[in-house]
Write a protein that holds these residues in place. Structure first.
Motif, PDB file in Angstrom:
ATOM      1  N   VAL A  72    -122.702   9.716 -88.551  1.00 53.50           N
ATOM      2  CA  VAL A  72    -122.376   9.093 -89.838  1.00 53.50           C
ATOM      3  C   VAL A  72    -122.730   7.606 -89.810  1.00 53.50           C
ATOM      4  CG1 VAL A  72    -120.483   8.450 -91.381  1.00 53.50           C
ATOM      5  CG2 VAL A  72    -120.626  10.771 -90.480  1.00 53.50           C
ATOM      6  N   ALA A  73    -122.395   6.914 -88.727  1.00 56.84           N
ATOM      7  CA  ALA A  73    -122.695   5.483 -88.626  1.00 56.84           C
ATOM      8  C   ALA A  73    -124.201   5.241 -88.629  1.00 56.84           C
ATOM      9  CB  ALA A  73    -122.064   4.907 -87.364  1.00 56.84           C
ATOM     10  N   ALA A  74    -124.943   6.040 -87.893  1.00 54.23           N
ATOM     11  CA  ALA A  74    -126.394   5.865 -87.836  1.00 54.23           C
ATOM     12  C   ALA A  74    -127.051   6.188 -89.175  1.00 54.23           C
ATOM     13  CB  ALA A  74    -126.986   6.736 -86.735  1.00 54.23           C
ATOM     14  N   SER A  75    -126.582   7.213 -89.851  1.00 57.84           N
ATOM     15  CA  SER A  75    -127.166   7.548 -91.150  1.00 57.84           C
ATOM     16  C   SER A  75    -126.829   6.476 -92.187  1.00 57.84           C
ATOM     17  CB  SER A  75    -126.715   8.921 -91.620  1.00 57.84           C
ATOM     18  OG  SER A  75    -125.318   8.950 -91.803  1.00 57.84           O
ATOM     19  N   ARG A  76    -125.656   5.909 -92.095  1.00 55.90           N
ATOM     20  CA  ARG A  76    -125.283   4.807 -92.990  1.00 55.90           C
ATOM     21  C   ARG A  76    -126.178   3.599 -92.721  1.00 55.90           C
ATOM     22  NH1 ARG A  76    -123.893   2.976 -97.625  1.00 55.90           N
ATOM     23  NH2 ARG A  76    -122.530   1.195 -97.570  1.00 55.90           N
ATOM     24  N   PHE A  77    -126.442   3.312 -91.454  1.00 54.60           N
ATOM     25  CA  PHE A  77    -127.337   2.226 -91.084  1.00 54.60           C
ATOM     26  C   PHE A  77    -128.732   2.464 -91.656  1.00 54.60           C
ATOM     27  CE2 PHE A  77    -130.654   0.793 -88.149  1.00 54.60           C
ATOM     28  CZ  PHE A  77    -130.470  -0.575 -88.233  1.00 54.60           C
ATOM     29  N   MET A  78    -129.219   3.705 -91.526  1.00 61.69           N
ATOM     30  CA  MET A  78    -130.554   4.026 -92.057  1.00 61.69           C
ATOM     31  C   MET A  78    -130.593   3.876 -93.563  1.00 61.69           C
ATOM     32  SD  MET A  78    -131.654   7.302 -89.722  1.00 61.69           S
ATOM     33  CE  MET A  78    -132.651   7.912 -91.050  1.00 61.69           C
ATOM     34  N   GLU A  79    -129.522   4.248 -94.249  1.00 63.39           N
ATOM     35  CA  GLU A  79    -129.468   4.140 -95.708  1.00 63.39           C
ATOM     36  C   GLU A  79    -129.531   2.671 -96.138  1.00 63.39           C
ATOM     37  OE1 GLU A  79    -126.509   5.267 -99.431  1.00 63.39           O
ATOM     38  OE2 GLU A  79    -125.886   5.680 -97.377  1.00 63.39           O
ATOM     39  N   VAL A  80    -128.741   1.823 -95.506  1.00 57.66           N
ATOM     40  CA  VAL A  80    -128.726   0.403 -95.861  1.00 57.66           C
ATOM     41  C   VAL A  80    -130.063  -0.228 -95.529  1.00 57.66           C
ATOM     42  CG1 VAL A  80    -127.675  -1.821 -95.267  1.00 57.66           C
ATOM     43  CG2 VAL A  80    -126.234   0.178 -95.654  1.00 57.66           C
ATOM     44  N   GLU A  81    -130.629   0.101 -94.386  1.00 57.50           N
ATOM     45  CA  GLU A  81    -131.922  -0.448 -93.999  1.00 57.50           C
ATOM     46  C   GLU A  81    -133.010  -0.015 -94.978  1.00 57.50           C
ATOM     47  OE1 GLU A  81    -134.857   0.636 -90.492  1.00 57.50           O
ATOM     48  OE2 GLU A  81    -133.104  -0.461 -89.761  1.00 57.50           O
ATOM     49  N   GLY A  82    -132.954   1.239 -95.406  1.00 57.58           N
ATOM     50  CA  GLY A  82    -133.930   1.739 -96.380  1.00 57.58           C
ATOM     51  C   GLY A  82    -133.820   1.024 -97.716  1.00 57.58           C
ATOM     52  N   ARG A  83    -132.605   0.738 -98.155  1.00 55.67           N
ATOM     53  CA  ARG A  83    -132.422   0.000 -99.410  1.00 55.67           C
ATOM     54  C   ARG A  83    -132.984  -1.411 -99.294  1.00 55.67           C
ATOM     55  NH1 ARG A  83    -126.467   0.372-100.578  1.00 55.67           N
ATOM     56  NH2 ARG A  83    -126.200   2.506 -99.954  1.00 55.67           N
ATOM     57  N   GLU A  84    -132.756  -2.053 -98.162  1.00 54.04           N
ATOM     58  CA  GLU A  84    -133.271  -3.408 -97.981  1.00 54.04           C
ATOM     59  C   GLU A  84    -134.784  -3.423 -97.976  1.00 54.04           C
ATOM     60  OE1 GLU A  84    -131.477  -4.994 -94.468  1.00 54.04           O
ATOM     61  OE2 GLU A  84    -129.512  -5.207 -95.405  1.00 54.04           O
ATOM     62  N   ARG A  85    -135.400  -2.459 -97.321  1.00 57.48           N
ATOM     63  CA  ARG A  85    -136.871  -2.379 -97.313  1.00 57.48           C
ATOM     64  C   ARG A  85    -137.399  -2.143 -98.716  1.00 57.48           C
ATOM     65  NH1 ARG A  85    -138.354   1.288 -92.066  1.00 57.48           N
ATOM     66  NH2 ARG A  85    -137.778  -0.249 -90.507  1.00 57.48           N
ATOM     67  N   GLN A  86    -136.731  -1.259 -99.454  1.00 59.61           N
ATOM     68  CA  GLN A  86    -137.164  -0.962-100.817  1.00 59.61           C
ATOM     69  C   GLN A  86    -137.013  -2.192-101.701  1.00 59.61           C
ATOM     70  OE1 GLN A  86    -134.842   2.037-102.813  1.00 59.61           O
ATOM     71  NE2 GLN A  86    -136.625   2.794-103.912  1.00 59.61           N
TER      72      GLN A  86
END
Length: 102
Positions: A72-86
């Motif tokens: 859950v923590a890693a997927s949350r990290f990936m989600e936030v990182e993806g939003r920042e890249r977008q």
């Protein structure tokens, strides 16, 4: 039969360790880590069944909770990182200052 089950779990764990090392993406590594933990839990469960004891069941539960929390923590990290890249990809390129410089 128990030896065959252990062999299959070891093969699954080795495959997951390869995927953790090779990647290529963070999502691949997260899924591979889950597979490694599931293989470990399966090995503990098979050993407990072979010994006829439930002593190690709490260990399986703890590993499952840690694995779930890490996923859950890693997927949350990936989600936030993806939003920042977008967000950075959609920003307008910088424009020249009004009046220009000569």
């Amino acid at each position: 039969m128990i030896q065959l089950a252990f062999i299959m779990l070891v093969v699954a764990a080795l495959g997951s360790l390869y995927r953790i090392a090779a990647g290529p993406t963070l999502a691949d590594r997260i899924i591979a880590l889950d597979l490694a933990l599931i293989s470990l839990m399966g090995g503990i469960a098979i050993d407990a069944a072979n010994r006829g004891t439930a002593r190690y069941m709490i260990l399986i539960v703890v590993i499952a909770i840690i694995g779930f929390t890490a996923t859950v923590a890693a997927s949350r990290f990936m989600e936030v990182e993806g939003r920042e890249r977008q967000h950075h990809a959609h920003q307008d390129p910088p424009t020249a200052a009004p009046g220009g410089s000569s």
